[in-house]
Design a protein around this motif. Structure first.
Motif, PDB file in Angstrom:
ATOM      1  N   GLU A 114       1.019  -1.022   0.110  1.00 42.64           N
ATOM      2  CA  GLU A 114       0.014   0.164   0.015  1.00 42.64           C
ATOM      3  C   GLU A 114       0.842   1.150   0.036  1.00 42.64           C
ATOM      4  N   SER A 115       0.474   2.287  -0.904  1.00 40.42           N
ATOM      5  CA  SER A 115       1.321   3.395  -0.962  1.00 40.42           C
ATOM      6  C   SER A 115       1.205   4.266   0.057  1.00 40.42           C
ATOM      7  N   PRO A 116       1.894   5.561   0.120  1.00 39.57           N
ATOM      8  CA  PRO A 116       1.801   6.422   1.083  1.00 39.57           C
ATOM      9  C   PRO A 116       0.371   7.323   1.039  1.00 39.57           C
ATOM     10  N   THR A 117      -0.391   7.364  -0.211  1.00 38.32           N
ATOM     11  CA  THR A 117      -1.651   7.665  -0.278  1.00 38.32           C
ATOM     12  C   THR A 117      -2.766   6.746  -0.116  1.00 38.32           C
TER      13      THR A 117
ATOM     14  N   GLU B  97      -2.392   7.937   7.298  1.00 37.82           N
ATOM     15  CA  GLU B  97      -2.092   9.356   7.084  1.00 37.82           C
ATOM     16  C   GLU B  97      -1.292  10.074   8.282  1.00 37.82           C
ATOM     17  N   GLU B  98      -1.485   9.683   9.345  1.00 40.78           N
ATOM     18  CA  GLU B  98      -0.796  10.313  10.485  1.00 40.78           C
ATOM     19  C   GLU B  98       0.609  10.026  10.466  1.00 40.78           C
ATOM     20  N   VAL B  99       1.100   8.560   9.797  1.00 35.98           N
ATOM     21  CA  VAL B  99       2.441   8.226   9.746  1.00 35.98           C
ATOM     22  C   VAL B  99       3.223   9.043   8.649  1.00 35.98           C
ATOM     23  N   VAL B 100       2.435   9.111   7.442  1.00 38.19           N
ATOM     24  CA  VAL B 100       2.932   9.749   6.221  1.00 38.19           C
ATOM     25  C   VAL B 100       3.432  11.367   6.436  1.00 38.19           C
TER      26      VAL B 100
END
Length: 656
Positions: free
Chosen positions: A101-104, A177-180
């Protein structure tokens, strides 16, 4: 000693496989191929991760091909096409793997997470089964990475299984989302960045260590693993620990490395500078016990993608770097029958004289000489993030500095050296003591690095204070920057993205000045300084020196800076005589070697400035696809000049 050809070739399952394998063996014997690396379900024949009847078909084909080729006296290795998977390209997972799974939040359709237990079991069983056939090397494709997994933006590693591992380290559950947002937050690195890289690194090392054990056990010790890698800067974003990874893959037996180093298709010859540096940088990351087989690549896989001349020049570049073998990726992956490509046979035959000449004169052990380009494998963990907040921003390496210097005839090294160059954001990466050690020697800085070091309190040791970095579009007094004035000559800085405003300190020598279009003084262009530590520093206002318009005057200034930085003990050979002469320098117990590639389309007579000219120099010209030719060297104006013209993409090798 002769050069070794290791030929990648795909033999699809089929009733005529024995005949096709025998024909391949005949071609290999005729053109001097030492080993066949069998591709397994690659590219156009890739149906997904092999399992069940489909895997059975490929296993039977590999077993028969292995028998035919070994009976013909060839070594045989295996190149399974996927580990986690290169790209979806319309394929869909059928084995129930947890997807990348990608950053988005985009999920792969056919690419697995390194943390997926089901995928790990498949990988161990798949490699273990084929290892029983006794292949010399079983390769891990360069999809054994987190970045570059189309159609994912950047890559994977943000799937729930990975985030669960991160939570165990942070003690604080967080959404993707928080990790990215944390790992790409503007400013100094957030603590979660290093922890996420630790998660990724650990997961990959777990797989590597177990896979090496499986291959050793199932092969009865006959097989080892090989690692295909991408650019080190991209792997730094993943948190790769190169020594730990090679150790895990070796299982205390051995390991082979295929560094990526050359473009996939035709490019100007000056791109050899990038190839020279890429091989040198990865040499420093690879343990001595690992064999090196640089890939001679083309893409798309047809004979039209890259000229024979370029292919030859890249093979010689790899051989000069100390390659143990050349991994030849020169046939289409859907070639079917090797005998249908007589043109490739001719390329390999005509390339061998130069390659054998280099291999037969390989100095061991050799140490690369040049301006040192320091880099840390944990660069991405230390690099501040800009406002964009993208993972790709964390990829940084010395390649721009290497291209700038090599293109001007200055050799470089990834090892320690009396003179070093530090460009761009890499100045953020080193701690104060590391920087102070650099400033005790010779140090070349660009405008960005000078600004960073000024901000960190080292301005007094630079001889200048870089008070600001001014962008091209900014309106400042006395007007826009345009040219760099140097002793009656003008160099263009008009298209530099930004310049550093340099404020020279007492004792600094102003080498060039930046001027506006109407001739007004804008600031210092280049300064030389001897600091209180005894170190020598040369600073450029340019923030992207590799993008400066090249010229003879530009080369003269760079050579003068290197000589200044060397001080009273000049040693490096500096090359001039024509544009884009790209050097590689080394020394060994047998003596010194300087190899020079012609990165211009015009023939050249390289001129070499050696501080202590030897009494005797043996020169050889390696012209594309021709026999090596002895060449004369004459002394002119205190320089050594090659009397024989060096052709486009040719290499001149000087030994003394």
């Amino acid at each position: 000693m002769t050069a070794r050809y290791h030929l990648r070739f795909q033999l699809r399952p089929g009733d005529d496989l024995t005949d096709r394998a025998a024909a391949l063996a005949k071609v290999c014997q005729e053109v001097g191929v030492d080993e066949v690396v069998l591709l397994l379900g690659a590219e156009q024949l890739h149906t997904g991760h092999l399992a069940g009847p489909e895997e059975d078909r490929w296993y039977e084909a590999a077993a028969e091909a292995h028998r035919v080729l070994t009976d013909a006296g060839l070594d045989v290795s295996l190149n399974p096409w996927v580990t986690v998977g290169h790209a979806d390209r319309g394929r869909v997972d059928a084995l129930g793997f947890a997807p990348m799974e990608s950053p988005t939040g985009r999920r792969a359709a056919a690419q697995a997470s390194f943390a997926c237990p089901r995928w790990r079991d498949w990988l161990y069983a798949h490699y273990g089964r084929f290892a029983e056939l006794g292949f010399r090397v079983l390769w891990l494709e360069d999809d054994f990475r987190y970045h570059n997994h189309a159609p994912l933006d950047w890559g994977g590693g943000f799937e729930p299984l990975m985030l669960e591992r991160l939570t165990r380290l942070t003690g604080a559950p967080a959404t993707r989302e928080e990790v990215v947002a944390a790992v790409t937050a503007p400013g100094p690195p957030h603590p979660w960045r290093a922890l996420l890289q630790q998660v990724w690194r650990t997961a990959q090392l777990e797989v590597a260590e177990r896979l090496a054990q499986v291959v050793q056990e199932r092969s009865g010790g006959r097989s080892q693993l090989g690692l295909m890698s991408s650019l080190p800067a991209a792997h730094s974003v993943e948190g790769r620990d190169w020594d730990a990874l090679f150790t895990a893959l070796s299982a205390q037996r051995g390991v082979t490395h295929r560094p990526h180093f050359a473009p996939y298709s035709d490019t100007p010859a000056r791109s050899l500078a990038s190839a020279v540096w890429s091989l040198e940088m990865q040499r420093a990351l690879r343990p001595r016990y690992a064999d090196c087989e640089p890939e001679i690549e083309n893409w798309p896989h047809t004979t039209w993608s890259k000229s024979d001349t370029q292919t030859w020049s890249e093979m010689v570049t790899a051989q000069l770097s100390g390659a143990d073998a050349l991994l030849l990726n020169v046939h289409p992956t859907h070639a079917e029958r090797a005998e249908d490509f007589p043109h490739i046979d001719g390329l390999l035959r005509r390339s061998r004289p130069a390659l054998d000449w280099v291999a037969g004169r390989r100095p061991a052990p050799a140490v690369t000489l040049g301006v040192g380009l320091p880099w840390r494998q944990d660069t991405a963990a230390r690099l501040p993030t800009g406002a964009a907040g993208r993972l790709a921003e964390l990829a940084a390496d010395p390649e721009p500095a290497a291209g700038f210097l090599l293109g001007y005839g200055v050799p470089v090294t990834a090892g320690p050296a009396p003179v070093q160059a530090l460009f761009g954001r890499l100045a953020h990466v080193f701690d104060d003591e590391e920087l102070r050690a650099m400033l005790r020697g010779g140090l070349l800085l660009d405008g960005v690095a000078a600004a960073v070091l000024t901000e960190r309190g080292f301005g007094d040791l630079l001889g200048v204070r870089a008070t600001a970095v001014v962008g091209r579009a900014e309106h400042v007094e006395p007007g826009p920057y345009a040219v760099e004035a140097a002793e009656g000559a003008l160099l263009s800085v008009d298209v530099q993205p930004a310049l550093a405003r340099l404020d020279p300190l007492p004792g600094a020598r102003l080498v060039t000045r930046i001027e506006t279009p109407d001739g007004r003084h804008w600031g210092a262009g280049r300064c030389h300084y001897v600091n209180e530590l005894g170190g020598r520093v040369a600073v450029l206002a340019a923030t992207a020196p590799a993008e400066l318009a090249r010229s003879d005057e530009g080369r003269r200034l760079v050579h003068a800076a290197v000589r200044f930085l060397e001080g009273d003990d000049p040693r490096l050979p500096l090359v001039s005589g024509a544009p884009h002469l790209i050097p590689r320098a080394s020394h060994s117990p047998a003596g010194h070697r300087l190899a020079v590639a012609n990165g211009s389309a015009d023939a050249a007579h390289p001129r070499i400035d050696l501080p202590a000219p030897p009494r005797s120099v043996h020169a050889t010209v390696l012209a594309p696809l021709a026999e090596p030719t002895p060449a004369g060297v004459a002394e002119a104006d205190g320089l050594l000049e090659l009397e024989t013209a060096l052709p486009h993409r040719g290499w001149a090798v000087l030994d003394w």
